[in-house]
Scaffold this motif. Structure first.
Motif, PDB file in Angstrom:
ATOM      1  N   GLU A 358       0.834  -1.171  -0.086  1.00 32.12           N
ATOM      2  CA  GLU A 358       0.155   0.069   0.022  1.00 32.12           C
ATOM      3  C   GLU A 358       0.851   1.217  -0.054  1.00 32.12           C
ATOM      4  N   THR A 359       1.899   1.280   0.610  1.00 25.92           N
ATOM      5  CA  THR A 359       2.921   2.423   0.784  1.00 25.92           C
ATOM      6  C   THR A 359       3.577   2.845  -0.685  1.00 25.92           C
ATOM      7  N   VAL A 360       3.920   1.538  -1.373  1.00 25.67           N
ATOM      8  CA  VAL A 360       4.868   1.761  -2.450  1.00 25.67           C
ATOM      9  C   VAL A 360       3.751   1.819  -3.728  1.00 25.67           C
ATOM     10  N   GLY A 361       2.480   1.622  -3.656  1.00 26.16           N
ATOM     11  CA  GLY A 361       1.672   1.488  -4.324  1.00 26.16           C
ATOM     12  C   GLY A 361       1.872   0.617  -5.680  1.00 26.16           C
ATOM     13  N   GLY A 362       2.334  -0.842  -5.130  1.00 24.46           N
ATOM     14  CA  GLY A 362       2.272  -1.935  -6.141  1.00 24.46           C
ATOM     15  C   GLY A 362       1.052  -3.081  -5.740  1.00 24.46           C
ATOM     16  N   LEU A 363       1.417  -4.167  -5.873  1.00 24.02           N
ATOM     17  CA  LEU A 363       0.556  -5.228  -5.668  1.00 24.02           C
ATOM     18  C   LEU A 363       1.120  -6.013  -4.562  1.00 24.02           C
ATOM     19  N   PRO A 364       0.280  -6.682  -3.516  1.00 26.94           N
ATOM     20  CA  PRO A 364       0.987  -7.545  -2.551  1.00 26.94           C
ATOM     21  C   PRO A 364       1.469  -8.804  -3.098  1.00 26.94           C
ATOM     22  N   VAL A 365       2.412  -9.422  -2.656  1.00 25.89           N
ATOM     23  CA  VAL A 365       2.785 -10.682  -3.249  1.00 25.89           C
ATOM     24  C   VAL A 365       2.051 -11.889  -2.663  1.00 25.89           C
ATOM     25  N   ARG A 366       1.327 -11.845  -1.748  1.00 27.98           N
ATOM     26  CA  ARG A 366       0.464 -12.854  -1.367  1.00 27.98           C
ATOM     27  C   ARG A 366      -0.939 -12.854  -1.942  1.00 27.98           C
ATOM     28  N   ALA A 367      -1.552 -13.961  -2.685  1.00 18.48           N
ATOM     29  CA  ALA A 367      -2.650 -14.182  -3.172  1.00 18.48           C
ATOM     30  C   ALA A 367      -3.811 -13.894  -2.251  1.00 18.48           C
ATOM     31  N   SER A 368      -3.712 -14.087  -0.999  1.00 18.73           N
ATOM     32  CA  SER A 368      -4.731 -13.735  -0.136  1.00 18.73           C
ATOM     33  C   SER A 368      -5.091 -12.269   0.278  1.00 18.73           C
ATOM     34  N   ALA A 369      -3.984 -11.531  -0.168  1.00 15.98           N
ATOM     35  CA  ALA A 369      -4.057 -10.001  -0.101  1.00 15.98           C
ATOM     36  C   ALA A 369      -5.253  -9.488  -0.864  1.00 15.98           C
ATOM     37  N   ALA A 370      -5.787 -10.242  -1.812  1.00 14.11           N
ATOM     38  CA  ALA A 370      -6.922  -9.825  -2.655  1.00 14.11           C
ATOM     39  C   ALA A 370      -8.152  -9.784  -1.828  1.00 14.11           C
ATOM     40  N   GLN A 371      -8.072 -10.223  -0.663  1.00 12.71           N
ATOM     41  CA  GLN A 371      -9.400 -10.140   0.104  1.00 12.71           C
ATOM     42  C   GLN A 371      -8.921  -9.097   1.335  1.00 12.71           C
ATOM     43  N   GLY A 372      -7.926  -8.326   1.326  1.00  8.97           N
ATOM     44  CA  GLY A 372      -7.296  -7.525   2.219  1.00  8.97           C
ATOM     45  C   GLY A 372      -8.099  -6.200   2.010  1.00  8.97           C
ATOM     46  N   ALA A 373      -7.724  -5.204   3.101  1.00  8.66           N
ATOM     47  CA  ALA A 373      -8.218  -4.017   3.275  1.00  8.66           C
ATOM     48  C   ALA A 373      -7.745  -2.968   1.977  1.00  8.66           C
ATOM     49  N   TYR A 374      -6.682  -3.243   1.904  1.00  6.43           N
ATOM     50  CA  TYR A 374      -5.841  -2.269   0.643  1.00  6.43           C
ATOM     51  C   TYR A 374      -6.439  -2.712  -0.601  1.00  6.43           C
ATOM     52  N   VAL A 375      -6.450  -3.985  -1.088  1.00  5.41           N
ATOM     53  CA  VAL A 375      -6.949  -4.015  -2.319  1.00  5.41           C
ATOM     54  C   VAL A 375      -8.562  -3.880  -2.318  1.00  5.41           C
ATOM     55  N   THR A 376      -9.287  -4.167  -1.574  1.00  8.28           N
ATOM     56  CA  THR A 376     -10.703  -4.351  -1.637  1.00  8.28           C
ATOM     57  C   THR A 376     -11.094  -2.782  -1.492  1.00  8.28           C
ATOM     58  N   GLY A 377     -10.131  -2.001  -0.872  1.00  5.09           N
ATOM     59  CA  GLY A 377     -10.489  -0.395  -0.638  1.00  5.09           C
ATOM     60  C   GLY A 377     -10.082   0.112  -2.078  1.00  5.09           C
ATOM     61  N   GLN A 378      -9.524  -0.243  -2.894  1.00  3.76           N
ATOM     62  CA  GLN A 378      -9.144   0.429  -4.110  1.00  3.76           C
ATOM     63  C   GLN A 378      -9.419  -0.486  -5.292  1.00  3.76           C
ATOM     64  N   PRO A 379     -10.667  -0.166  -5.851  1.00  5.75           N
ATOM     65  CA  PRO A 379     -11.278  -0.938  -6.814  1.00  5.75           C
ATOM     66  C   PRO A 379     -10.656  -1.365  -8.029  1.00  5.75           C
ATOM     67  N   LEU A 380      -9.616  -0.112  -8.573  1.00  3.60           N
ATOM     68  CA  LEU A 380      -8.914   0.071  -9.620  1.00  3.60           C
ATOM     69  C   LEU A 380      -7.581  -1.187  -9.567  1.00  3.60           C
ATOM     70  N   LEU A 381      -7.529  -1.930  -8.365  1.00  2.00           N
ATOM     71  CA  LEU A 381      -6.565  -2.582  -8.144  1.00  2.00           C
ATOM     72  C   LEU A 381      -6.784  -4.061  -8.825  1.00  2.00           C
ATOM     73  N   LYS A 382      -8.408  -4.246  -8.810  1.00  3.36           N
ATOM     74  CA  LYS A 382      -8.557  -5.550  -9.145  1.00  3.36           C
ATOM     75  C   LYS A 382      -8.368  -6.159 -10.431  1.00  3.36           C
ATOM     76  N   PRO A 383      -8.477  -5.401 -11.502  1.00  2.00           N
ATOM     77  CA  PRO A 383      -7.895  -5.833 -12.718  1.00  2.00           C
ATOM     78  C   PRO A 383      -6.474  -6.016 -12.853  1.00  2.00           C
ATOM     79  N   PHE A 384      -5.616  -5.393 -11.989  1.00  2.00           N
ATOM     80  CA  PHE A 384      -4.287  -5.833 -11.928  1.00  2.00           C
ATOM     81  C   PHE A 384      -3.989  -7.244 -11.018  1.00  2.00           C
ATOM     82  N   ILE A 385      -4.818  -7.327 -10.249  1.00  2.00           N
ATOM     83  CA  ILE A 385      -4.862  -8.538  -9.419  1.00  2.00           C
ATOM     84  C   ILE A 385      -5.212  -9.941 -10.342  1.00  2.00           C
ATOM     85  N   ASP A 386      -6.264  -9.601 -10.813  1.00  2.00           N
ATOM     86  CA  ASP A 386      -6.877 -10.736 -11.592  1.00  2.00           C
ATOM     87  C   ASP A 386      -6.062 -10.892 -12.926  1.00  2.00           C
TER      88      ASP A 386
END
Length: 439
Positions: A358-386
């Motif tokens: 979240e601090t560096v503005g990248g994607l977490p390396v853990r797959a489980s982070a897709a359900q974390g507050a950082y990713v779910t709070g930033q809808p524009l991250l979902k396409p990059f995770i997917d």
């Protein structure tokens, strides 16, 4: 990317080197255990170097994460941030003087060179000892740190390049979201706005500045079913029919009467986010990383509802440049390898890695982070995770940095219309082949 880094073995040497290199910050704290120190005595610090000069990252690592690690492990950690441009000479000096850090950060492109020089510790046994759930959680990005099947780098984050677009501009032009690269080119022609012969609004801009054009080309050739190098990394394959088709597409965006962009070579990826052509409305579609998209929305909050991100566009396949970014290596000569691994493991632990991403503005390396507050709070991250399964990273071969620079030079000529795609790729292959053969 750059290829090396360093550390100091005592406080005086560290401070002198830091001043000379423009190092921004060092964090140390006292501990009572670890590192072989006597009970009640001084414990020698684990030395860790991070690349870059991001103030938020420095603040998080030095003021929060390092103290947490020290408290949990009874250890001292000396962290140094070094500007990317200084990494190579400082690391080379450190290795030559037997004063390199216990742990250091770098990009995946450096892994093969470090491994060939036996500067870094193999981490396969460490990974194998992790709980099965952790190995599965980290699996998506671990490949980015592998050389010849062995694990050497543990990625701290990931990123990918996707096409971001302005919903309002597409709606105004009556254009639907493209699914293929061919549809993107057709949409771009409709979205390009001209005033006489000058383009006022680019239809589609792929990142085309130095090095970025290699990454753009890598995504395009991957979508055609091709690759830059052979599977064993010993031969050039970019001058294949797939490569020619990919480069013709790329060059076609910038040449001819129906070109859709007049900003060839513009380094908008490193401009202030508010000046990105997508943010200013000077482009309807651009390629961007997750971090760049988030930075644009942060700089211009009104864009949050206007920007969309497309899944990886496809031709024969759907591939795009991406994968592991900066990660951590353990120095093969470190006398504190167990503590060094504990620090690496801490940095990619669940809560810590999500905070870091979240601090560096990248994607977490853990797959489980897709359900974390950082990713779910930033809808524009979902396409990059997917899009994670579609990411292709730079080849992990020792000569890659030199080979990449050769390819970059010849891509520039083709994009400028000075040579054909086939000529550019053949010329690059002829020049890069001996570099690969000499690895």
């Amino acid at each position: 990317m750059i290829t090396n880094r360093w550390t100091a073995v005592n406080r005086r040497g560290f401070l002198a080197a830091a001043a000379g290199a423009g190092v921004l910050l060092a964090a140390t704290a006292c501990g009572t255990g670890g590192g072989g120190g006597a009970a009640g005595g001084t414990t020698e610090a684990l030395t860790v170097w991070f690349p870059g000069n991001s103030a938020p990252e420095i603040e998080l690592v030095t003021k929060k994460l390092v103290p947490e690690f020290e408290s949990a492990n009874g250890a001292k950690v000396q962290v140094t941030f070094v500007d990317w441009a200084q990494m190579s000479p400082k690391l080379n000096a450190g290795f030559a003087g037997n004063s390199a850090p216990d742990v250091f950060g770098h990009g995946p492109a450096a892994a093969a060179g470090f491994a060939a020089a036996k500067r870094i510790e193999p981490l396969d046994a460490r990974i194998a000892a992790l709980p099965a759930a952790d190995r599965t959680d980290l699996e998506s990005y671990l490949a980015g740190g592998q050389v010849a099947g062995g694990q050497y780098l543990i990625p701290l984050g990931g990123n990918g390049v996707l096409v971001a677009y302005r919903k309002d501009l597409l709606a105004k032009a009556g254009v639907t979201e493209p699914v293929t690269w061919a549809e993107a080119a057709e949409a771009a022609r409709k979205l390009t706005v001209r005033d006489g012969g000058a383009i006022q609004q680019a239809g589609l801009m792929l990142q085309s500045a130095k090095i970025q054009r290699v990454q753009s080309f890598q995504g395009l050739i991957g979508s055609e079913g091709g690759a830059l190098l052979s599977e064993d990394g010993k031969k050039v394959t970019w001058n294949s029919p797939e490569g020619v088709k990919a480069l013709e597409y790329f060059a076609g965006l910038h040449n001819g009467d129906d070109k859709v962009s007049d900003k060839l070579g513009l380094d908008f990826a490193n401009q202030p986010a508010a000046q990105n052509p997508l943010a200013t409305g000077k482009a309807a579609m651009v390629t961007a990383t997750a971090g760049q998209v988030l930075q644009m929305v942060k700089a211009v909050p009104d864009l949050a509802s206007k920007i969309g991100v497309l899944p990886p566009l496809k031709s024969a396949d759907a591939k795009t440049f991406g994968g592991a970014t900066t990660g951590l290596f353990v120095n093969a000569d470190s006398a504190k390898k167990d503590l060094a691994w504990k620090f690496v493991e801490f940095m990619v632990s669940k809560g810590v890695n999500e905070r870091y991403a979240e601090t560096v503005g990248g994607l977490p390396v853990r797959a489980s982070a897709a359900q974390g507050a950082y990713v779910t709070g930033q809808p524009l991250l979902k396409p990059f995770i997917d899009a994670t399964p579609a990411y292709v990273g730079s080849p992990n071969v020792p000569a890659w940095v030199q080979v990449r620079d050769v390819l970059d030079k010849h891509l520039e000529e083709a994009l400028a219309g000075k040579v054909t795609a086939q000529e550019a790729l053949d010329n690059a292959a002829a020049e890069a082949g001996p570099l690969l053969a000499a690895q």
